[in-house]
Scaffold this motif. Sequence first.
Motif, mmCIF file in Angstrom:
data_model
loop_
_atom_site.group_PDB
_atom_site.id
_atom_site.type_symbol
_atom_site.label_atom_id
_atom_site.label_comp_id
_atom_site.label_asym_id
_atom_site.label_seq_id
_atom_site.Cartn_x
_atom_site.Cartn_y
_atom_site.Cartn_z
ATOM 1 N N LEU A 8 42.268 33.035 45.850
ATOM 2 C CA LEU A 8 41.364 33.973 46.529
ATOM 3 C C LEU A 8 40.516 33.169 47.498
ATOM 4 O O LEU A 8 39.943 32.143 47.108
ATOM 5 C CB LEU A 8 40.461 34.646 45.478
ATOM 6 C CG LEU A 8 39.305 35.516 45.966
ATOM 7 C CD1 LEU A 8 39.803 36.703 46.769
ATOM 8 C CD2 LEU A 8 38.466 35.982 44.776
ATOM 9 N N SER A 154 44.676 35.502 48.986
ATOM 10 C CA SER A 154 44.174 36.875 49.139
ATOM 11 C C SER A 154 42.716 36.833 49.558
ATOM 12 O O SER A 154 41.981 35.905 49.195
ATOM 13 C CB SER A 154 44.309 37.632 47.811
ATOM 14 O OG SER A 154 45.682 37.746 47.450
ATOM 15 N N PHE A 155 42.322 37.848 50.313
ATOM 16 C CA PHE A 155 40.968 37.865 50.864
ATOM 17 C C PHE A 155 40.029 38.723 50.034
ATOM 18 O O PHE A 155 38.835 38.781 50.308
ATOM 19 C CB PHE A 155 41.012 38.391 52.305
ATOM 20 C CG PHE A 155 39.906 37.880 53.188
ATOM 21 C CD1 PHE A 155 39.286 38.733 54.106
ATOM 22 C CD2 PHE A 155 39.473 36.565 53.120
ATOM 23 C CE1 PHE A 155 38.272 38.279 54.937
ATOM 24 C CE2 PHE A 155 38.454 36.106 53.947
ATOM 25 C CZ PHE A 155 37.855 36.962 54.850
ATOM 26 N N SER A 156 40.573 39.431 49.051
ATOM 27 C CA SER A 156 39.722 40.230 48.151
ATOM 28 C C SER A 156 40.215 40.021 46.732
ATOM 29 O O SER A 156 41.390 39.711 46.489
ATOM 30 C CB SER A 156 39.820 41.718 48.511
ATOM 31 O OG SER A 156 41.085 42.235 48.110
ATOM 32 N N ASP A 157 39.321 40.225 45.774
ATOM 33 C CA ASP A 157 39.706 40.017 44.372
ATOM 34 C C ASP A 157 40.744 41.050 43.953
ATOM 35 O O ASP A 157 41.672 40.716 43.204
ATOM 36 C CB ASP A 157 38.481 40.103 43.454
ATOM 37 C CG ASP A 157 38.850 39.674 42.040
ATOM 38 O OD1 ASP A 157 38.728 40.492 41.122
ATOM 39 O OD2 ASP A 157 39.364 38.537 41.893
ATOM 40 N N ARG A 158 40.649 42.251 44.511
ATOM 41 C CA ARG A 158 41.653 43.285 44.191
ATOM 42 C C ARG A 158 43.056 42.802 44.587
ATOM 43 O O ARG A 158 44.009 42.880 43.810
ATOM 44 C CB ARG A 158 41.313 44.586 44.937
ATOM 45 C CG ARG A 158 42.279 45.736 44.697
ATOM 46 C CD ARG A 158 41.841 46.994 45.422
ATOM 47 N NE ARG A 158 41.749 46.774 46.863
ATOM 48 C CZ ARG A 158 42.794 46.910 47.699
ATOM 49 N NH1 ARG A 158 43.986 47.228 47.210
ATOM 50 N NH2 ARG A 158 42.664 46.698 49.000
ATOM 51 N N ASP A 159 43.141 42.270 45.793
ATOM 52 C CA ASP A 159 44.449 41.777 46.259
ATOM 53 C C ASP A 159 44.902 40.575 45.436
ATOM 54 O O ASP A 159 46.075 40.436 45.098
ATOM 55 C CB ASP A 159 44.369 41.402 47.747
ATOM 56 C CG ASP A 159 44.116 42.611 48.649
ATOM 57 O OD1 ASP A 159 44.190 43.757 48.125
ATOM 58 O OD2 ASP A 159 43.844 42.420 49.837
ATOM 59 N N HIS A 160 43.959 39.716 45.117
ATOM 60 C CA HIS A 160 44.277 38.515 44.325
ATOM 61 C C HIS A 160 44.814 38.902 42.945
ATOM 62 O O HIS A 160 45.825 38.349 42.476
ATOM 63 C CB HIS A 160 43.017 37.653 44.185
ATOM 64 C CG HIS A 160 43.196 36.406 43.386
ATOM 65 N ND1 HIS A 160 44.211 35.491 43.603
ATOM 66 C CD2 HIS A 160 42.483 35.917 42.335
ATOM 67 C CE1 HIS A 160 44.117 34.519 42.728
ATOM 68 N NE2 HIS A 160 43.082 34.738 41.959
#
Length: 175
Positions: A8, A154-160
């Motif tokens: 992240l 990933s640029f957001s924790d959701r994506d990560h």
Amino acid sequence: MTKIECALGDITTVRVDAIVNAANTTLLGGFGVDGAIHGAAGPQLLAECRTLGGCETGNAKITRGYGLPAKFVIHAVGPVWRGGKHGEDRLLADAYGNSLRLAVEHGIQSIAFPAISTGAYRFPFDSAASIALSTTKDFIERNPAALERVIFISFSDRDHQAYLRLCKQYFPSSC
Ligand code: APR
């Protein structure tokens, strides 16, 4: 054995041989990760990009990294999502595969990818991440000793979290 990592953060800060840019066909910069990379690399990056004559969707071209910690930038052009019936999956897979091919051709050992096409180009994230992981897995199986590290940033924790979940399906002993 190629090490696969999911992380992240901001790809412009990653110290690897090459970072991949989610570019457009002009290669003349934009917003999102494209804007961040050009901003961090400085004007020499755009100057080199101007010499490349653009890049078609699904392909990638390489430049130096200039002000970035990364030595190289691989500018990959992913598809705009148009509902999934216009060859988007194939074009996204090609963007990853051509980036990996270019990396190996240039002796690059460590490479970091953003989630290409999942921002402005609106590609559904989980599908795009699955394509990224499966394309990388196929490439590594065909080129086992070619790369030391592949990092999915990933640029957001959701994506990560999505990457971490999906990564286990393709690389059970990594991520
Ligand atoms: N580091 C890592 N990832 C980032 C960063 C960053 N600094 N900035 C954005 N991202 C992530 C986004 O959250 C998204 O998941 O990169 C992914 C791709 O988003 P975009 O940058 O919008 O790229 P894309 O969807 O491929 O659209 C490309 O946007 O900026 C323009 O010139 C670019 O026309 C091209 C289009």
